[in-house]
Design a protein around this motif. Structure first.
Motif, PDB file in Angstrom:
ATOM      1  N   HIS A 122       0.807  -1.218   0.000  1.00  0.00           N
ATOM      2  CA  HIS A 122       0.000   0.000   0.000  1.00  0.00           C
ATOM      3  C   HIS A 122       0.846   1.277   0.000  1.00  0.00           C
ATOM      4  O   HIS A 122       0.317   2.369   0.235  1.00  0.00           O
ATOM      5  CB  HIS A 122      -0.935   0.018   1.220  1.00  0.00           C
ATOM      6  CG  HIS A 122      -2.018  -1.007   1.165  1.00  0.00           C
ATOM      7  ND1 HIS A 122      -1.989  -2.164   1.915  1.00  0.00           N
ATOM      8  CD2 HIS A 122      -3.153  -1.056   0.436  1.00  0.00           C
ATOM      9  CE1 HIS A 122      -3.069  -2.881   1.654  1.00  0.00           C
ATOM     10  NE2 HIS A 122      -3.788  -2.236   0.763  1.00  0.00           N
ATOM     11  N   LEU A 123       2.142   1.150  -0.256  1.00  0.00           N
ATOM     12  CA  LEU A 123       3.026   2.316  -0.184  1.00  0.00           C
ATOM     13  C   LEU A 123       2.622   3.396  -1.177  1.00  0.00           C
ATOM     14  O   LEU A 123       2.336   3.133  -2.340  1.00  0.00           O
ATOM     15  CB  LEU A 123       4.470   1.903  -0.471  1.00  0.00           C
ATOM     16  CG  LEU A 123       5.255   1.233   0.657  1.00  0.00           C
ATOM     17  CD1 LEU A 123       6.665   0.922   0.182  1.00  0.00           C
ATOM     18  CD2 LEU A 123       5.297   2.105   1.905  1.00  0.00           C
ATOM     19  N   ARG A 124       2.615   4.618  -0.683  1.00  0.00           N
ATOM     20  CA  ARG A 124       2.457   5.802  -1.528  1.00  0.00           C
ATOM     21  C   ARG A 124       3.777   6.558  -1.657  1.00  0.00           C
ATOM     22  O   ARG A 124       3.999   7.236  -2.647  1.00  0.00           O
ATOM     23  CB  ARG A 124       1.384   6.725  -0.947  1.00  0.00           C
ATOM     24  CG  ARG A 124      -0.041   6.226  -1.168  1.00  0.00           C
ATOM     25  CD  ARG A 124      -1.007   6.880  -0.198  1.00  0.00           C
ATOM     26  NE  ARG A 124      -2.390   6.633  -0.540  1.00  0.00           N
ATOM     27  CZ  ARG A 124      -3.050   5.504  -0.336  1.00  0.00           C
ATOM     28  NH1 ARG A 124      -2.408   4.477   0.219  1.00  0.00           N
ATOM     29  NH2 ARG A 124      -4.321   5.379  -0.668  1.00  0.00           N
ATOM     30  N   VAL A 125       4.634   6.456  -0.644  1.00  0.00           N
ATOM     31  CA  VAL A 125       5.940   7.128  -0.646  1.00  0.00           C
ATOM     32  C   VAL A 125       7.018   6.092  -0.339  1.00  0.00           C
ATOM     33  O   VAL A 125       6.944   5.403   0.684  1.00  0.00           O
ATOM     34  CB  VAL A 125       5.997   8.262   0.406  1.00  0.00           C
ATOM     35  CG1 VAL A 125       7.389   8.873   0.434  1.00  0.00           C
ATOM     36  CG2 VAL A 125       4.948   9.326   0.134  1.00  0.00           C
ATOM     37  N   LEU A 126       8.009   5.988  -1.214  1.00  0.00           N
ATOM     38  CA  LEU A 126       9.162   5.112  -0.986  1.00  0.00           C
ATOM     39  C   LEU A 126      10.416   5.932  -1.279  1.00  0.00           C
ATOM     40  O   LEU A 126      10.638   6.364  -2.407  1.00  0.00           O
ATOM     41  CB  LEU A 126       9.110   3.880  -1.890  1.00  0.00           C
ATOM     42  CG  LEU A 126      10.323   2.938  -1.823  1.00  0.00           C
ATOM     43  CD1 LEU A 126      10.509   2.388  -0.417  1.00  0.00           C
ATOM     44  CD2 LEU A 126      10.188   1.802  -2.824  1.00  0.00           C
ATOM     45  N   SER A 127      11.198   6.173  -0.249  1.00  0.00           N
ATOM     46  CA  SER A 127      12.408   6.979  -0.398  1.00  0.00           C
ATOM     47  C   SER A 127      13.602   6.171   0.073  1.00  0.00           C
ATOM     48  O   SER A 127      13.722   5.845   1.253  1.00  0.00           O
ATOM     49  CB  SER A 127      12.278   8.276   0.418  1.00  0.00           C
ATOM     50  OG  SER A 127      13.397   9.104   0.214  1.00  0.00           O
ATOM     51  N   LEU A 128      14.490   5.832  -0.856  1.00  0.00           N
ATOM     52  CA  LEU A 128      15.677   5.016  -0.562  1.00  0.00           C
ATOM     53  C   LEU A 128      16.894   5.667  -1.205  1.00  0.00           C
ATOM     54  O   LEU A 128      17.426   5.183  -2.198  1.00  0.00           O
ATOM     55  CB  LEU A 128      15.499   3.596  -1.107  1.00  0.00           C
ATOM     56  CG  LEU A 128      14.488   2.691  -0.392  1.00  0.00           C
ATOM     57  CD1 LEU A 128      14.261   1.424  -1.202  1.00  0.00           C
ATOM     58  CD2 LEU A 128      14.980   2.344   1.002  1.00  0.00           C
ATOM     59  N   SER A 129      17.346   6.770  -0.674  1.00  0.00           N
ATOM     60  CA  SER A 129      18.511   7.447  -1.237  1.00  0.00           C
ATOM     61  C   SER A 129      19.778   7.072  -0.459  1.00  0.00           C
ATOM     62  O   SER A 129      19.708   6.656   0.698  1.00  0.00           O
ATOM     63  CB  SER A 129      18.308   8.966  -1.211  1.00  0.00           C
ATOM     64  OG  SER A 129      17.998   9.409   0.086  1.00  0.00           O
ATOM     65  N   TYR A 130      20.922   7.224  -1.139  1.00  0.00           N
ATOM     66  CA  TYR A 130      22.238   6.914  -0.559  1.00  0.00           C
ATOM     67  C   TYR A 130      22.364   5.435  -0.173  1.00  0.00           C
ATOM     68  O   TYR A 130      22.716   5.088   0.945  1.00  0.00           O
ATOM     69  CB  TYR A 130      22.525   7.806   0.645  1.00  0.00           C
ATOM     70  CG  TYR A 130      22.718   9.257   0.291  1.00  0.00           C
ATOM     71  CD1 TYR A 130      23.922   9.700  -0.263  1.00  0.00           C
ATOM     72  CD2 TYR A 130      21.698  10.182   0.488  1.00  0.00           C
ATOM     73  CE1 TYR A 130      24.101  11.032  -0.612  1.00  0.00           C
ATOM     74  CE2 TYR A 130      21.875  11.514   0.139  1.00  0.00           C
ATOM     75  CZ  TYR A 130      23.079  11.936  -0.403  1.00  0.00           C
ATOM     76  OH  TYR A 130      23.255  13.248  -0.751  1.00  0.00           O
ATOM     77  N   TYR A 131      22.062   4.553  -1.112  1.00  0.00           N
ATOM     78  CA  TYR A 131      22.229   3.112  -0.918  1.00  0.00           C
ATOM     79  C   TYR A 131      23.072   2.531  -2.051  1.00  0.00           C
ATOM     80  O   TYR A 131      23.021   3.009  -3.191  1.00  0.00           O
ATOM     81  CB  TYR A 131      20.879   2.400  -0.889  1.00  0.00           C
ATOM     82  CG  TYR A 131      20.163   2.475   0.434  1.00  0.00           C
ATOM     83  CD1 TYR A 131      20.317   1.484   1.388  1.00  0.00           C
ATOM     84  CD2 TYR A 131      19.333   3.552   0.733  1.00  0.00           C
ATOM     85  CE1 TYR A 131      19.665   1.555   2.613  1.00  0.00           C
ATOM     86  CE2 TYR A 131      18.674   3.639   1.944  1.00  0.00           C
ATOM     87  CZ  TYR A 131      18.847   2.634   2.883  1.00  0.00           C
ATOM     88  OH  TYR A 131      18.191   2.717   4.092  1.00  0.00           O
ATOM     89  N   TYR A 132      23.829   1.478  -1.710  1.00  0.00           N
ATOM     90  CA  TYR A 132      24.524   0.715  -2.741  1.00  0.00           C
ATOM     91  C   TYR A 132      23.531  -0.243  -3.377  1.00  0.00           C
ATOM     92  O   TYR A 132      23.590  -1.460  -3.193  1.00  0.00           O
ATOM     93  CB  TYR A 132      25.714  -0.046  -2.145  1.00  0.00           C
ATOM     94  CG  TYR A 132      26.882   0.824  -1.788  1.00  0.00           C
ATOM     95  CD1 TYR A 132      27.630   1.468  -2.785  1.00  0.00           C
ATOM     96  CD2 TYR A 132      27.257   1.022  -0.469  1.00  0.00           C
ATOM     97  CE1 TYR A 132      28.714   2.280  -2.461  1.00  0.00           C
ATOM     98  CE2 TYR A 132      28.338   1.829  -0.133  1.00  0.00           C
ATOM     99  CZ  TYR A 132      29.056   2.449  -1.134  1.00  0.00           C
ATOM    100  OH  TYR A 132      30.116   3.253  -0.820  1.00  0.00           O
ATOM    101  N   ILE A 133      22.597   0.309  -4.126  1.00  0.00           N
ATOM    102  CA  ILE A 133      21.601  -0.491  -4.840  1.00  0.00           C
ATOM    103  C   ILE A 133      21.953  -0.420  -6.325  1.00  0.00           C
ATOM    104  O   ILE A 133      21.941   0.657  -6.923  1.00  0.00           O
ATOM    105  CB  ILE A 133      20.166   0.046  -4.625  1.00  0.00           C
ATOM    106  CG1 ILE A 133      19.796   0.004  -3.147  1.00  0.00           C
ATOM    107  CG2 ILE A 133      19.170  -0.751  -5.449  1.00  0.00           C
ATOM    108  CD1 ILE A 133      18.462   0.671  -2.843  1.00  0.00           C
ATOM    109  N   SER A 134      22.289  -1.542  -6.923  1.00  0.00           N
ATOM    110  CA  SER A 134      22.642  -1.554  -8.338  1.00  0.00           C
ATOM    111  C   SER A 134      21.481  -1.999  -9.208  1.00  0.00           C
ATOM    112  O   SER A 134      21.467  -1.750 -10.414  1.00  0.00           O
ATOM    113  CB  SER A 134      23.844  -2.475  -8.582  1.00  0.00           C
ATOM    114  OG  SER A 134      23.552  -3.797  -8.147  1.00  0.00           O
ATOM    115  N   GLU A 135      20.507  -2.646  -8.587  1.00  0.00           N
ATOM    116  CA  GLU A 135      19.364  -3.159  -9.345  1.00  0.00           C
ATOM    117  C   GLU A 135      18.100  -3.044  -8.498  1.00  0.00           C
ATOM    118  O   GLU A 135      18.100  -3.377  -7.319  1.00  0.00           O
ATOM    119  CB  GLU A 135      19.618  -4.627  -9.730  1.00  0.00           C
ATOM    120  CG  GLU A 135      18.565  -5.206 -10.646  1.00  0.00           C
ATOM    121  CD  GLU A 135      18.904  -6.636 -11.065  1.00  0.00           C
ATOM    122  OE1 GLU A 135      18.076  -7.269 -11.739  1.00  0.00           O
ATOM    123  OE2 GLU A 135      20.009  -7.118 -10.692  1.00  0.00           O
ATOM    124  N   VAL A 136      17.046  -2.543  -9.106  1.00  0.00           N
ATOM    125  CA  VAL A 136      15.764  -2.405  -8.416  1.00  0.00           C
ATOM    126  C   VAL A 136      14.927  -3.638  -8.715  1.00  0.00           C
ATOM    127  O   VAL A 136      14.756  -4.011  -9.878  1.00  0.00           O
ATOM    128  CB  VAL A 136      15.024  -1.132  -8.875  1.00  0.00           C
ATOM    129  CG1 VAL A 136      13.671  -1.016  -8.185  1.00  0.00           C
ATOM    130  CG2 VAL A 136      15.878   0.097  -8.589  1.00  0.00           C
TER     131      VAL A 136
END
Length: 854
Positions: free
Chosen positions: A579-593
């Motif tokens: 049910h997410l309306r806001v997803l904020s994931l900044s400053y992460y070592y994420i190479s693939e969503v």
């Protein structure tokens, strides 16, 4: 003191707005559930009128009412989620319909259409959920009937607000400078007949105590013929306030049963020709008309008459048309002295050194609020047992949900006086941990994504959010940080107030880790990352199935170091939070969503800034509600997936500092786009300049990159930049490589066709390769240009007539290698550059002659 049900009443307004939405009613009518939704709205409005009485009963310890309110709150959120899902799926089905069918279908009942098996499953699933909600609402109505709740017409009470008196505090500590400054304002000779002095500050900071000190000072008494004190408090009643003032001036008139006109006439008689001082303590009035009526009797006094008002709201000072005197928190040393006076009856801990450590820690928690210091010290009055002091320090009194002290009630009025829409926005701030610096623009984006600003669209929503934010600042609920103009803080006790308001619906990282009792009730949550995110850190969040916001905040250390988060852990989290309306994931070592992000059909705001992603999954195109996509600083991002044009609700695309990102095909289909930080010109179909043609809602800032890739000048003309009236700042960038082939004639035509709207204020041109600048660049029609920068335009042989830009304040010319002479054409008139403040020429190797007009 739990006051979360006031927030519940504010959230119900969100539901009422949604249930009254014409778009939703049209969809409901098509599906045959419009009458049911109207029935829900009627029932919920009746419940809303019972909330104040329910709160009063809850405060007296009624467990049944508390449980009922909890069920109601969860149902309200679930209904809102259901309505959003209903609207989303209906819109998706509409978009899949054959061209030309949507209008006709809206006029006919759903039974007239043959439904596919998938559509039938959707219909059956939705109807099952609607029936479930209906049964839950009926159950709440049934339980309500047994609670003997009374309607109150929506009036909220202040729960026992007490009047203040003019008598000074016996233990008044510090404030020497503040008292001296106010005394100077009061005793200064004035040419005006009446001056207003507002003392502004947050609740409990000591505004009344300071006013009492100066009111009773001998120098003030000597300076004025008449003094009067009136506690106005939260209800601004002209009759009552005038009566209070009149009763304190000499004469002792009986005011019982008298009307406002009689009272004001008598007050005018008493003040006529006299130099008076009136203190109006604790004013909340924001009505200018009420203020002018109140002032009528005071216009007849002698020169130098003063009115002191104390208020928490800067808006009150604006209405009084007087510069505010802002009272800040009390220094720590003064707080400790005040604490000792109220707890031990002396100014220090010399006789009880073993208690000083506890006193210091308790005072630290009070964060400079004298009211909080006095309240806590009162609990320890003349108690000298170390155990008793330790008990207070470690007590649940610091828990805003369970404390019974007077700290939160003193601040509660600040919340009670907020309109319902501001209450929702303030409660949202409870996701921030104490001492966290809040970024203004980011918070407003989240408010918009959560639907907290009503049904307004586009720029209006942003302006509304900015207005709401400034309101919270003016009411002393948010304070500017000393580190940046865009960062703000909440006082610790205001943070407690926000958490008390929001209750279990808002979760702040680190506060309940390991305690999962109320996790399922959370709807908004923050998370402060560590260097490596172990799966256990997300365990509590996976229990928050109804979560609407998951926001990863910056680390408290303030650095920009990234955190490690595996795709498996992230995918498990996203699958649990549908049910997410806001997803904020900044400053992460994420190479693939993870591809599963496409299941978040409610999502409005997605922030993946400063991650290592190279692209996004194709499933992003399924996020039909997405309005904000923030990819700032993704320096490995190469491309966005096909199908981005399906994000028809996208309003904000931030791809600032993404140097490897190429053109975004068919972006011109996103006609609602308001913010596009960078448009990269491509050569493939759907990536040319003409994609800008229909983006007439663009506002604030736009950068157009790789302009050397333009194949036909007509594309620049088709971009229709002259119609983009919302753009304030524009950057045009060609390649800085002049060694290869550059079509000077084509580039000149392109720049000529890229004439912006006259509203433009800031223009930057990088590495343009034409020999001449277009005539529009120096045209008086661009009167609003304030800042202009020409950089690296190496082949331009002459400067445009920039002297005609009457508003131009800053002009930077750098790297124009071919310019030899700056002459009359540059100035353009006898009175050039009337507003210019800064002029900079740099790196002009062939420049020989500069003719300055006499």
């Amino acid at each position: 003191m739990p006051i979360g049900e006031l927030f519940l009443g504010a959230f119900l307004q969100v539901l009422f707005d949604r249930l009254a939405s014409p778009q939703l009613l049209n969809l409901a009518r098509r599906e045959g559930i419009d009458k049911l939704l109207k029935k829900w709205e009627k029932r919920l409005k009746k419940i809303d009128r019972l909330l104040d009485d329910a709160e009063d009963k809850q405060l007296t310890g009624n467990a049944e009412v508390e449980s009922w309110l909890e069920d109601l709150r969860n149902l309200a959120y679930d209904i809102d989620d259901l309505l959003d899902e209903f609207a989303t799926k209906s819109a998706e089905n509409e978009s899949k319909a054959e061209p030309g069918c949507s209008t006709a279908r809206s006029l006919l009942p759903s039974c007239c259409f043959k439904m596919s098996p998938r559509a039938f499953m959707f219909d059956r699933e939705m109807r099952f959920k609607i029936e479930e909600m209906d049964q839950r609402l009926k159950g709440i109505i049934t339980l309500k009937d047994g609670l003997n709740l009374k309607e109150n017409g929506g009036q909220r009470s202040a729960h026992g607000r007490l009047d203040t008196t003019s008598l000074p505090e016996a233990c008044f500590v510090s404030r020497v400078d503040e008292k001296r400054e106010i005394l100077k304002l009061l005793t200064a000779e004035e040419s005006a007949y009446l001056k207003v002095i507002p003392i502004v500050g947050m609740g409990g900071v000591g505004k009344t105590a300071l006013a009492q000190q100066v009111y009773n000072d001998a120098r003030v008494t000597k300076c004025f013929d008449v003094k009067a004190w009136a506690c106005v408090s939260d209800v601004f009643d002209l009759l009552a306030v005038t009566k209070k003032i009149l009763e304190t001036v000499p004469g002792h008139l009986s005011c019982e049963g008298k009307g406002l006109n009689w009272l004001q006439e008598k007050l005018k008689e008493h003040l006529a020709g006299k130099k008076f001082l009136v203190v109006l303590d604790d004013i909340w009035n924001e009505n200018y008309n009420n203020w002018t009526i109140l002032l009528k009797p005071f216009q007849c006094g002698a020169k130098g008459s003063k009115i002191v008002i104390t208020t928490r709201n800067f808006r009150v000072a604006e209405i009084a048309r007087a510069p505010p005197y802002t009272l800040k928190v009390l220094p720590g040393k003064a707080c400790l002295t005040l604490f000792a006076l109220h707890a031990l009856g002396v100014e220090n801990f010399d006789q009880h050194p073993d208690l000083e450590e506890y006193g210091l820690k308790i005072v630290e928690k009070c964060q400079g609020l004298p009211l909080a210091v006095k309240t806590l010290a009162g609990l320890l009055s003349f108690k000298v047992s170390r155990q008793e002091w330790e008990d207070v320090l470690n007590s649940k009194i610091w828990d805003p949900q369970e404390g019974s002290n007077d700290i939160l009630p003193a601040l509660k009025l600040s919340y009670l006086h907020l309109p319902s829409n501001l209450r929702r926005c303030f409660a949202y701030c409870s996701i921030f941990p104490k001492d966290y610096e809040i970024e203004r623009d980011e918070l407003i984006h989240w408010w918009i994504a959560e639907g907290l600003l009503g049904g307004k669209e586009g720029k209006n929503r942003w302006n509304t959010g900015l207005k709401f934010f400034n309101e919270l600042v003016s009411r002393s609920l948010l304070q500017k940080s000393s580190s940046s103009e865009s960062l703000f803080l909440m006082h610790d006790l205001v943070n407690d107030l926000a958490k008390s308001v929001a209750g279990a619906t808002h979760f702040s990282s680190g506060e309940l880790e390991g305690d999962q009792t109320n996790a399922s009730f959370a709807r908004h949550a923050s998370f402060i990352p560590t260097d490596y995110i172990a799966p256990e850190r997300f365990k509590i969040y996976r229990r928050m199935g109804g979560l609407r916001s998951f926001i990863s905040l910056r680390k408290q250390s303030g650095d920009d170091e990234r955190s490690c988060l595996s795709q498996e852990v992230l995918c498990d989290l996203l699958l649990a939070l549908k049910h997410l309306r806001v997803l904020s994931l900044s400053y992460y070592y994420i190479s693939e969503v993870p591809d599963c992000i496409g299941r978040l059909r409610h999502l409005r705001h997605l922030n993946l800034s400063y991650t290592d992603i190279e692209t996004l999954p194709m499933s992003i195109a399924a996020l039909s509600n997405l309005e904000w996509l923030v990819l700032r600083g993704c320096d490995r991002l190469i491309k966005l997936p096909e199908g981005m044009e399906k994000l028809i609700n996208l309003r904000f695309l931030d791809i600032t500092d993404t140097p490897k990102l190429g053109a975004i095909p068919h972006i011109g289909n996103l006609e609602g786009l308001e913010m596009l930080s960078n448009f990269v010109v491509g050569t493939e179909n759907g990536s040319g300049l003409k994609e800008l043609k229909n983006l007439n809602n663009l506002r604030e800032e736009l950068c157009i990159s790789d302009l050397h890739m333009v194949q036909e000048a007509k594309d620049a003309n088709d971009a229709c930049l002259h119609t983009k009236e919302g753009l304030c700042r524009l950057t045009m960038r060609w390649t800085e490589d002049f060694a290869g082939f550059r079509n000077e004639e084509l580039e000149a035509k392109v720049l000529d066709f890229l004439r912006p709207h006259r509203n433009l204020e800031n223009l930057v041109i990088f590495y343009y390769g034409g020999l001449q600048f277009p005539s529009w660049l120096g045209s008086p029609s661009h009167v609003n240009i304030v800042c202009l920068r020409l950089h690296g335009c190496r082949r331009a042989e002459a400067l445009p007539s920039l002297g005609q830009l009457s508003s131009l304040k800053e002009l930077y010319i750098e790297g124009l290698n071919a310019v030899v002479r700056v002459g009359p054409d540059f100035y353009g008139s006898n009175s050039p550059f009337p507003s210019l403040v800064t002029l900079e020429f740099k790196d002009m190797p062939l420049w020989e002659d500069w003719i300055v007009p006499s």
